[in-house]
Motif scaffolding. Structure first.
Motif, mmCIF file in Angstrom:
data_model
loop_
_atom_site.group_PDB
_atom_site.id
_atom_site.type_symbol
_atom_site.label_atom_id
_atom_site.label_comp_id
_atom_site.label_asym_id
_atom_site.label_seq_id
_atom_site.Cartn_x
_atom_site.Cartn_y
_atom_site.Cartn_z
ATOM 1 N N THR A 90 -4.264 -5.833 -2.961
ATOM 2 C CA THR A 90 -4.146 -5.342 -1.593
ATOM 3 C C THR A 90 -2.882 -5.868 -0.934
ATOM 4 O OG1 THR A 90 -6.565 -5.338 -1.425
ATOM 5 C CG2 THR A 90 -5.328 -5.121 0.623
ATOM 6 N N ALA A 91 -2.554 -7.133 -1.200
ATOM 7 C CA ALA A 91 -1.399 -7.761 -0.569
ATOM 8 C C ALA A 91 -0.076 -7.361 -1.216
ATOM 9 C CB ALA A 91 -1.555 -9.284 -0.603
ATOM 10 N N CYS A 92 -0.086 -7.184 -2.533
ATOM 11 C CA CYS A 92 1.178 -7.002 -3.264
ATOM 12 C C CYS A 92 1.302 -5.669 -3.981
ATOM 13 C CB CYS A 92 1.346 -8.128 -4.304
ATOM 14 S SG CYS A 92 1.240 -9.796 -3.632
ATOM 15 N N GLY A 93 0.219 -4.894 -4.012
ATOM 16 C CA GLY A 93 0.238 -3.643 -4.778
ATOM 17 C C GLY A 93 1.229 -2.624 -4.264
ATOM 18 N N GLY A 94 1.409 -2.558 -2.948
ATOM 19 C CA GLY A 94 2.368 -1.606 -2.397
ATOM 20 C C GLY A 94 3.784 -1.925 -2.812
ATOM 21 N N ALA A 126 3.897 -0.705 2.765
ATOM 22 C CA ALA A 126 2.939 -1.139 3.784
ATOM 23 C C ALA A 126 1.500 -0.734 3.478
ATOM 24 C CB ALA A 126 3.354 -0.580 5.149
ATOM 25 N N VAL A 127 1.297 0.454 2.913
ATOM 26 C CA VAL A 127 -0.073 0.960 2.763
ATOM 27 C C VAL A 127 -0.513 1.096 1.312
ATOM 28 C CG1 VAL A 127 0.260 2.238 4.907
ATOM 29 C CG2 VAL A 127 0.485 3.439 2.720
ATOM 30 N N GLY A 128 0.407 0.928 0.373
ATOM 31 C CA GLY A 128 0.078 1.145 -1.031
ATOM 32 C C GLY A 128 -0.996 0.216 -1.560
ATOM 33 N N GLY A 129 -0.982 -1.037 -1.114
ATOM 34 C CA GLY A 129 -1.983 -1.989 -1.581
ATOM 35 C C GLY A 129 -3.382 -1.604 -1.156
#
Length: 206
Positions: free
Chosen positions: A38-42, A132-135
């Motif tokens: 969630t934090a780094c996936g984007g 910003a939203v990818g994670g």
């Protein structure tokens, strides 16, 4: 200041991801993975698209470490958090921190795209939004639910508006000022829609 805001966003995103994982009965490893994703996936997805490999999260794992620590702390405090009379206030604070993360990661993603030599408006703005939203998008896919950003809440839309303001704003005013305006717009729009419980319209089925 940028690093400080990134830390805030990373912690807020990781906390939200860990909560979703716990609510879906993930084990400890799964909870930590969800926090990191969630934090780094984007940013990871952005880097892969831009050919900036290995992705930054693997070259500079400080944000991964922050997400892991946040996930562990979430596990430790979860039961007390759920039972706390201050739960709603804490969640409100997390929403504020999340809005800060949404704003700062939009700008960071755009800046990285431009640093890599990309100048096309659509690509640069898209990389900001994706960062910003990818994670959160990957988090929802991992728990097999409809992505929140596609079904409710003005979230990705706020990032999109801010990215356009930043991209075209820095053509007529100093880049730092354009970034500051964009940050305020994204944060303000996100918080306004939360407070007013505003969602984008959906098609009414008859």
């Amino acid at each position: 200041m940028t690093f400080f805001l990134e830390v805030i966003g990373t912690v807020a995103f990781a906390f939200a991801g860990a909560l979703v994982a716990i609510d879906n009965d993930f084990d400890l490893f799964g909870i930590l993975c969800m926090g990191v994703m969630t934090a780094c996936g984007g940013g990871m997805t952005r880097d892969i698209i831009l050919g900036n490999t290995p992705p930054m999260m693997f070259r500079n794992p400080v944000y991964v470490a922050m997400a892991v620590v946040t996930g562990l702390l979430t596990v430790l405090i979860y039961n007390k958090f759920i039972q706390s009379r201050y739960k709603d206030k804490i969640l409100d604070m997390v929403s504020i921190l999340d809005a800060i993360g949404l704003a700062i990661f939009t700008i960071v993603g755009m800046d990285l795209a431009m640093q890599l030599g990309h100048i096309r408006a659509f690509l640069v703005c898209a990389m900001g939004v994706l960062t910003a939203v990818g994670g959160g998008l990957l988090r929802d896919i991992m728990v097999n639910v409809k992505p929140t950003i596609l079904t409710k809440e003005v979230y990705a839309t706020a990032s999109m508006v801010g990215s356009v303001i930043y991209y075209y704003g820095m053509m007529i005013i100093p880049q730092g000022i354009a970034a500051a305006i964009s940050l305020v717009v994204i944060f303000g729009l996100r918080m306004w829609t939360i407070i007013k419980h505003i969602n984008l319209p959906v098609v009414e089925k008859k």
